[in-house]
Scaffold this motif. Structure first.
Motif, PDB file in Angstrom:
ATOM      1  N   UNK A   1       6.545  -9.042  33.347  1.00 59.29           N
ATOM      2  CA  UNK A   1       7.319  -7.514  35.140  1.00 59.29           C
ATOM      3  C   UNK A   1       5.548  -7.565  35.227  1.00 59.29           C
ATOM      4  N   UNK A   2       4.697  -8.367  35.005  1.00 56.67           N
ATOM      5  CA  UNK A   2       3.525  -8.700  36.012  1.00 56.67           C
ATOM      6  C   UNK A   2       3.503  -9.794  37.051  1.00 56.67           C
ATOM      7  N   UNK A   3       4.268  -9.025  38.078  1.00 56.20           N
ATOM      8  CA  UNK A   3       4.328  -9.659  39.560  1.00 56.20           C
ATOM      9  C   UNK A   3       3.845  -8.985  40.614  1.00 56.20           C
ATOM     10  N   UNK A   4       4.087  -9.667  41.735  1.00 52.50           N
ATOM     11  CA  UNK A   4       3.626  -8.408  42.605  1.00 52.50           C
ATOM     12  C   UNK A   4       3.455  -8.597  44.510  1.00 52.50           C
ATOM     13  N   UNK A   5       2.594  -8.295  45.417  1.00 50.03           N
ATOM     14  CA  UNK A   5       2.350  -9.298  46.248  1.00 50.03           C
ATOM     15  C   UNK A   5       0.513  -9.999  46.067  1.00 50.03           C
ATOM     16  N   UNK A   6       0.667 -10.460  46.878  1.00 46.09           N
ATOM     17  CA  UNK A   6      -0.332 -12.034  46.555  1.00 46.09           C
ATOM     18  C   UNK A   6      -0.684 -12.068  47.828  1.00 46.09           C
ATOM     19  N   UNK A   7      -1.922 -10.896  48.877  1.00 44.05           N
ATOM     20  CA  UNK A   7      -2.543 -10.878  49.866  1.00 44.05           C
ATOM     21  C   UNK A   7      -3.600 -11.483  50.041  1.00 44.05           C
ATOM     22  N   UNK A   8      -4.062 -13.257  49.058  1.00 43.63           N
ATOM     23  CA  UNK A   8      -4.960 -13.693  49.369  1.00 43.63           C
ATOM     24  C   UNK A   8      -5.487 -14.101  50.202  1.00 43.63           C
ATOM     25  N   UNK A   9      -4.726 -14.411  51.488  1.00 49.32           N
ATOM     26  CA  UNK A   9      -5.125 -14.888  52.502  1.00 49.32           C
ATOM     27  C   UNK A   9      -5.057 -13.440  53.428  1.00 49.32           C
ATOM     28  N   UNK A  10      -5.696 -12.172  52.812  1.00 47.49           N
ATOM     29  CA  UNK A  10      -6.325 -11.052  53.703  1.00 47.49           C
ATOM     30  C   UNK A  10      -7.614 -11.094  53.329  1.00 47.49           C
ATOM     31  N   UNK A  11      -8.173 -10.615  53.941  1.00 42.76           N
ATOM     32  CA  UNK A  11     -10.151 -10.159  54.103  1.00 42.76           C
ATOM     33  C   UNK A  11     -10.119  -9.467  52.592  1.00 42.76           C
ATOM     34  N   UNK A  12     -11.601  -9.798  51.741  1.00 46.79           N
ATOM     35  CA  UNK A  12     -12.458  -8.698  51.205  1.00 46.79           C
ATOM     36  C   UNK A  12     -11.754  -9.996  49.128  1.00 46.79           C
ATOM     37  N   UNK A  13     -11.736  -8.689  48.426  1.00 51.48           N
ATOM     38  CA  UNK A  13     -11.316  -8.205  47.332  1.00 51.48           C
ATOM     39  C   UNK A  13      -9.495  -8.574  47.325  1.00 51.48           C
ATOM     40  N   UNK A  14      -9.170  -8.608  47.508  1.00 53.68           N
ATOM     41  CA  UNK A  14      -7.526  -8.608  47.682  1.00 53.68           C
ATOM     42  C   UNK A  14      -6.407  -8.793  45.418  1.00 53.68           C
ATOM     43  N   UNK A  15      -7.307  -9.282  44.384  1.00 53.77           N
ATOM     44  CA  UNK A  15      -6.984  -9.183  43.613  1.00 53.77           C
ATOM     45  C   UNK A  15      -5.899  -7.382  43.573  1.00 53.77           C
ATOM     46  N   UNK A  16      -4.600  -7.968  42.797  1.00 58.57           N
ATOM     47  CA  UNK A  16      -4.075  -6.551  42.274  1.00 58.57           C
ATOM     48  C   UNK A  16      -3.898  -7.213  40.191  1.00 58.57           C
ATOM     49  N   UNK A  17      -3.591  -6.173  40.022  1.00 62.54           N
ATOM     50  CA  UNK A  17      -3.701  -5.960  38.322  1.00 62.54           C
ATOM     51  C   UNK A  17      -2.356  -8.219  37.682  1.00 62.54           C
ATOM     52  N   UNK A  18      -1.582  -7.260  38.642  1.00 66.01           N
ATOM     53  CA  UNK A  18      -0.447  -9.359  37.584  1.00 66.01           C
ATOM     54  C   UNK A  18      -1.408 -10.036  38.157  1.00 66.01           C
ATOM     55  N   UNK A  19      -2.429 -10.157  39.156  1.00 66.70           N
ATOM     56  CA  UNK A  19      -3.719 -11.331  38.914  1.00 66.70           C
ATOM     57  C   UNK A  19      -4.651 -11.500  37.916  1.00 66.70           C
ATOM     58  N   UNK A  20      -5.271 -10.592  37.578  1.00 65.89           N
ATOM     59  CA  UNK A  20      -6.190 -10.915  35.970  1.00 65.89           C
ATOM     60  C   UNK A  20      -5.152 -10.307  35.483  1.00 65.89           C
ATOM     61  N   UNK A  21      -4.119  -9.881  34.911  1.00 69.74           N
ATOM     62  CA  UNK A  21      -3.690 -10.117  33.155  1.00 69.74           C
ATOM     63  C   UNK A  21      -4.436 -11.367  32.289  1.00 69.74           C
ATOM     64  N   UNK A  22      -3.971 -10.831  31.139  1.00 69.12           N
ATOM     65  CA  UNK A  22      -4.214 -12.003  30.091  1.00 69.12           C
ATOM     66  C   UNK A  22      -3.542 -12.228  29.275  1.00 69.12           C
ATOM     67  N   UNK A  23      -2.015 -12.734  29.145  1.00 64.93           N
ATOM     68  CA  UNK A  23      -0.611 -12.259  28.331  1.00 64.93           C
ATOM     69  C   UNK A  23      -0.591 -12.937  27.024  1.00 64.93           C
ATOM     70  N   UNK A  24      -1.423 -14.042  26.762  1.00 58.75           N
ATOM     71  CA  UNK A  24      -1.059 -14.758  26.007  1.00 58.75           C
ATOM     72  C   UNK A  24      -2.500 -14.597  25.132  1.00 58.75           C
ATOM     73  N   UNK A  25      -2.451 -15.220  23.596  1.00 59.18           N
ATOM     74  CA  UNK A  25      -3.502 -14.590  22.494  1.00 59.18           C
ATOM     75  C   UNK A  25      -4.601 -13.714  22.490  1.00 59.18           C
ATOM     76  N   UNK A  26      -4.682 -12.740  22.516  1.00 58.30           N
ATOM     77  CA  UNK A  26      -6.003 -11.597  22.867  1.00 58.30           C
ATOM     78  C   UNK A  26      -7.503 -11.688  22.346  1.00 58.30           C
TER      79      UNK A  26
END
Length: 314
Positions: free
Chosen positions: A7-32
């Motif tokens: 479920x962790x995927x979405x729009x990637x705005x890395x080409x835009x200015x500023x902080x464009x991070x979305x939750x799918x880009x900071x989620x950690x799904x491996x060992x807790x």
């Protein structure tokens, strides 16, 4: 209903200015490996309690659906989001699933992380509370005192029949607290007079439950309800907030186990959530009864995702 594998995927705005991070880009799904104050989600993939309570099944799919709507939300001040996976309920093995949920909740809370559990039928509350109680009991003895349960819900969920179901968790919790000499206050905001029998109202009164009906949970009542919350919060050491999404009107939250004909406006629900969070006493929160089988254009999943984000944000 088919699901994306991840479920962790979405729009990637890395080409835009500023902080464009979305939750799918900071989620950690491996060992807790979460640390103090970091955000964690844990799923409870069960509708066994709903089935036992003669409700419409489908809530087992909710954790995935909520994650999918969370994925594209902007991260803002969140630096990491841990996904602890799901606790599944195999068949009717509800008690085993609740025990596993309690174990996992307790372990995560012991790290000092901020946890939101995504459900799943409201039978999850009995598992969530077991985990919270175990965690508090691992602290010094005084830390396990005075727990306030705030439930935003159209139903009391105080049925006395056993085995347990989505209609019994708070009766189970109050019985357990009585056996453990654990001071607890149960407060329900949003009770529907037409969603609970006279017998359930009487049982709530006999147990000393604090409750406010849905007709007194509209926007014009917000100041009075926040005053009620302050009175309850001031007497508590620790808060467990549980939100049954059927507290919202069916028109805005159709994807639930038991849609509400009246309900609480989202503006009021979110104001209550923010107020409880600001108290500094919130130890655990969960979201219950989201049912993707009956959702329309992910309306309910989006509301759940917003509430989860609000609870997890720094």
């Amino acid at each position: 209903m088919t699901q994306d594998t991840n479920p962790w995927h979405g729009r990637n705005d890395a080409g835009e200015q500023g902080d464009t991070r979305r939750l799918f880009q900071i989620v950690q799904t491996g060992p807790l490996a979460c640390q103090a104050n970091e955000a964690v989600v844990l799923g409870f993939a069960s509708d066994a309690g709903v089935r036992r309570n003669q409700g419409r099944p489908g809530a087992r799919l909710a954790p995935h659906a909520i994650r999918r709507m969370m994925a594209g939300l902007p991260a803002h001040d969140l630096s990491v989001l841990w996904d602890a996976g799901d606790i599944p309920c195999e068949g009717d093995a509800l008690e085993q699933a609740q025990a596993k949920l309690g174990d996992q909740v307790g372990q995560i809370l012991d790290t000092g992380a901020r946890l939101v559990v995504l459900g799943g039928g409201h039978e999850m509350a009995w598992g969530s509370f077991q985990g919270l109680h175990a965690h508090l009991s691992n602290q010094d003895q005084e830390a396990a005192r005075s727990i306030l349960i705030i439930n935003l819900d159209a139903h009391f969920d105080l049925r006395t029949s056993r085995p347990g179901s989505s209609g019994t968790p708070f009766d189970q919790i109050l019985a357990f607290c009585g056996q453990q000499n654990q001071p607890v206050t149960y407060a329900v905001f949003g009770i529907s007079r037409l969603g609970n029998t006279a017998g359930l109202f009487q049982h709530a009164k006999d147990l000393g439950v604090f409750y406010i009906e849905d007709t007194d949970m509209q926007e014009r009542h917000l100041d009075a309800r926040l005053a009620d919350l302050n009175s309850l919060i001031n007497q508590a050491d620790h808060i467990y907030l549980t939100i049954d999404l059927d507290c919202l009107p069916a028109a805005v939250a159709p994807g639930v186990s038991a849609p509400a004909a009246f309900g609480i406006p989202m503006t009021v629900v979110e104001a209550v959530v923010r107020h409880v969070k600001a108290s500094g006493k919130l130890r655990l929160a969960d979201l219950a009864e989201m049912n993707p089988e009956y959702d329309i254009d992910q309306h309910t999943a989006r509301l759940a995702a917003r509430l989860a984000w609000t609870l997890l944000a720094p």
